[in-house]
Design a protein around this motif. Structure first.
Motif, PDB file in Angstrom:
ATOM      1  N   THR A   1       0.824  -1.212   0.000  1.00  0.00           N
ATOM      2  CA  THR A   1       0.000   0.000   0.000  1.00  0.00           C
ATOM      3  C   THR A   1       0.855   1.258   0.000  1.00  0.00           C
ATOM      4  O   THR A   1       0.529   2.233  -0.680  1.00  0.00           O
TER       5      THR A   1
ATOM      6  N   ILE B   1      -1.894   4.136   3.303  1.00  0.00           N
ATOM      7  CA  ILE B   1      -2.410   5.309   2.595  1.00  0.00           C
ATOM      8  C   ILE B   1      -2.245   6.557   3.453  1.00  0.00           C
ATOM      9  O   ILE B   1      -1.815   7.610   2.971  1.00  0.00           O
TER      10      ILE B   1
ATOM     11  N   THR C   1      -0.021   9.869   2.392  1.00  0.00           N
ATOM     12  CA  THR C   1      -0.793  11.104   2.239  1.00  0.00           C
ATOM     13  C   THR C   1      -0.296  12.169   3.211  1.00  0.00           C
ATOM     14  O   THR C   1      -0.158  13.344   2.844  1.00  0.00           O
TER      15      THR C   1
ATOM     16  N   SER D   1       0.561   3.860  -2.970  1.00  0.00           N
ATOM     17  CA  SER D   1       0.175   5.224  -2.581  1.00  0.00           C
ATOM     18  C   SER D   1       1.209   6.240  -3.039  1.00  0.00           C
ATOM     19  O   SER D   1       0.852   7.340  -3.490  1.00  0.00           O
TER      20      SER D   1
ATOM     21  N   GLU E   1       0.387   9.202  -5.636  1.00  0.00           N
ATOM     22  CA  GLU E   1       0.612  10.632  -5.365  1.00  0.00           C
ATOM     23  C   GLU E   1       1.413  11.279  -6.500  1.00  0.00           C
ATOM     24  O   GLU E   1       1.093  12.384  -6.942  1.00  0.00           O
TER      25      GLU E   1
ATOM     26  N   VAL F   1      -5.611   5.900  -6.234  1.00  0.00           N
ATOM     27  CA  VAL F   1      -5.515   5.087  -5.019  1.00  0.00           C
ATOM     28  C   VAL F   1      -6.693   4.128  -4.878  1.00  0.00           C
ATOM     29  O   VAL F   1      -6.500   2.949  -4.585  1.00  0.00           O
TER      30      VAL F   1
END
Length: 155
Positions: A63, A131, A135, A67, A71, A85
């Motif tokens: 993940t 995630i 983020t 991710s 991005e 995502v």
């Protein structure tokens, strides 16, 4: 049952593409979304099946990988990150584990069912943590690049 890596790539690419269509992602991002989902699944398969890592750790690393690429792709294609995502994590979501856990509980095999549901819940939390980590890093980097003195604040 172990999957050949090419089979894993093709099936996860197709699954990710299907969810990208379902969520009405822009056509110019479809192939990239498929590659991101397939890449995340390949990382999971390599870590879990080939290197023997735990499911939680393998899903977390997969993940984080997808991710990070999501991005970067969002900035490259000038699209929201969720465009990449959400379809990308679908191969990793532990839906089958939830199903098997509930089935075991229905058939009164409570210990097996609860163990399976706990594993699926931990896998789901690994996806959420991966995630959230990426983020947050991108948000901090984006906030850190803003100038300290804003126009109109009198200085």
């Amino acid at each position: 049952m172990t999957l050949d890596l090419w089979q894993a790539f093709i099936f996860s690419f197709a699954a990710t593409e299907a969810f990208a269509v379902l969520f009405q992602a822009p056509k110019k991002t479809m192939v990239v979304s498929g590659v991101i989902g397939a890449m995340g699944w390949l990382v999971f398969v390599l870590l879990h099946q080939h290197l023997g890592s735990s499911s939680f750790y393998a899903k977390f690393v997969a993940t984080v990988t997808l991710s990070l690429v999501s991005e970067l792709s969002a900035r490259l294609f000038k699209q929201p990150v969720t465009t990449f995502v959400v379809p990308g994590i679908t191969p990793l979501v532990p839906g089958l584990g939830m199903y098997h856990g509930m089935t075991q509980i229905i058939y009164k095999s409570y210990n097996t069912g609860i163990d399976t549901l706990l594993t699926a819940g931990m896998d789901a939390s690994a996806i959420a943590l991966g995630i959230m980590l990426i983020t947050s890093v991108f948000r901090v980097v984006k906030i850190g690049t803003k100038p300290l003195l804003m126009p109109g604040n009198g200085k």
